[in-house]
Write a protein that holds these residues in place. Structure first.
Motif, mmCIF file in Angstrom:
data_model
loop_
_atom_site.group_PDB
_atom_site.id
_atom_site.type_symbol
_atom_site.label_atom_id
_atom_site.label_comp_id
_atom_site.label_asym_id
_atom_site.label_seq_id
_atom_site.Cartn_x
_atom_site.Cartn_y
_atom_site.Cartn_z
ATOM 1 N N ALA A 48 0.584 -1.359 0.053
ATOM 2 C CA ALA A 48 0.138 0.137 0.022
ATOM 3 C C ALA A 48 1.060 1.358 -0.113
ATOM 4 O O ALA A 48 0.069 1.827 -0.873
ATOM 5 N N ARG A 49 1.559 1.309 0.457
ATOM 6 C CA ARG A 49 2.741 2.133 0.548
ATOM 7 C C ARG A 49 3.351 2.643 -0.552
ATOM 8 O O ARG A 49 3.420 4.578 -1.179
ATOM 9 N N LEU A 50 3.750 1.920 -1.553
ATOM 10 C CA LEU A 50 4.378 1.717 -2.724
ATOM 11 C C LEU A 50 3.165 2.242 -3.403
ATOM 12 O O LEU A 50 3.326 3.344 -4.786
ATOM 13 N N LYS A 51 1.811 2.169 -3.194
ATOM 14 C CA LYS A 51 1.054 2.546 -4.143
ATOM 15 C C LYS A 51 0.781 3.647 -4.435
ATOM 16 O O LYS A 51 -0.230 4.268 -5.062
ATOM 17 N N ILE B 299 -4.659 3.617 5.140
ATOM 18 C CA ILE B 299 -5.061 3.238 6.078
ATOM 19 C C ILE B 299 -4.594 1.338 5.787
ATOM 20 O O ILE B 299 -3.828 1.047 7.363
ATOM 21 N N GLU B 300 -4.050 0.456 4.949
ATOM 22 C CA GLU B 300 -3.623 -0.316 4.886
ATOM 23 C C GLU B 300 -2.199 -0.345 4.562
ATOM 24 O O GLU B 300 -1.357 -1.233 5.819
ATOM 25 N N SER B 301 -1.166 1.218 4.390
ATOM 26 C CA SER B 301 -0.013 1.038 4.522
ATOM 27 C C SER B 301 0.325 0.558 6.229
ATOM 28 O O SER B 301 1.405 0.933 7.168
ATOM 29 N N GLU B 302 -0.512 1.896 7.233
ATOM 30 C CA GLU B 302 -0.762 2.036 8.343
ATOM 31 C C GLU B 302 -0.475 0.572 9.522
ATOM 32 O O GLU B 302 -0.189 0.619 10.459
#
Length: 116
Positions: free
Chosen positions: A37-40, A108-111
Motif C-alpha cells: 500500500a505504501r508504494l501504491k 489505512i492499509e499502509s498504517e
C-alpha cells in the motif's frame, strides 16, 4: 447558440471525458499492481498532475476562446466558461469519488502494515 459554440462545447466535453477515462484507467492500474500500500500511495501521488489535467485543459480552452474572441473569430464566449467548467466538474468528480477513497484505503492499509 450558433454552430461554432455548440461544436466547441462538444469538443471540450469529449476531451474532458477522455481525460477522465484515462485517469480512471491509471487508477485501476495502480489498484491492480501487486505492491504494498505504501508504494501504491507513492504511485498515486506521482499521478497528481495527470489527475489535474482536466483543469489544465479547461484553462487552455478558456485562453484559446478569449484569444479567438479578441481577434474576432466568431462568438464563442460560451467556450470560455464551458471549458473551465467541464474541467472543474470532471476533476472534482474524479478526485472526490475515485482518488480520495483509494488514497484513504491505501493510507489505512499502509498504517496497518506498519504496525508490528
Amino acid at each position: 447558440m450558433n454552430q461554432l459554440s455548440l461544436t466547441s462545447l462538444l469538443v471540450f466535453f469529449v476531451l474532458q471525458a477522455l481525460i477522465y477515462i484515462w485517469c480512471l484507467t491509471k487508477l485501476a492500474e495502480i489498484r491492480r499492481q501487486p505492491l504494498e500500500a505504501r508504494l501504491k500511495l507513492r504511485l498515486l501521488e506521482n499521478e497528481d498532475h495527470l489527475f489535474d489535467a482536466g483543469l489544465y485543459v479547461g484553462f487552455v480552452g478558456s485562453v484559446i476562446s478569449l484569444i479567438l474572441m479578441s481577434i474576432g473569430v466568431g462568438k464563442i464566449s460560451m467556450m470560455a466558461y464551458a471549458s473551465t467548467s467541464f474541467g472543474i466538474i470532471f476533476v472534482s468528480i474524479l478526485k472526490i469519488f475515485h482518488v480520495r477513497p483509494l488514497r484513504r484505503r491505501l493510507i489505512i492499509e499502509s498504517e496497518a502494515q506498519a504496525q508490528p
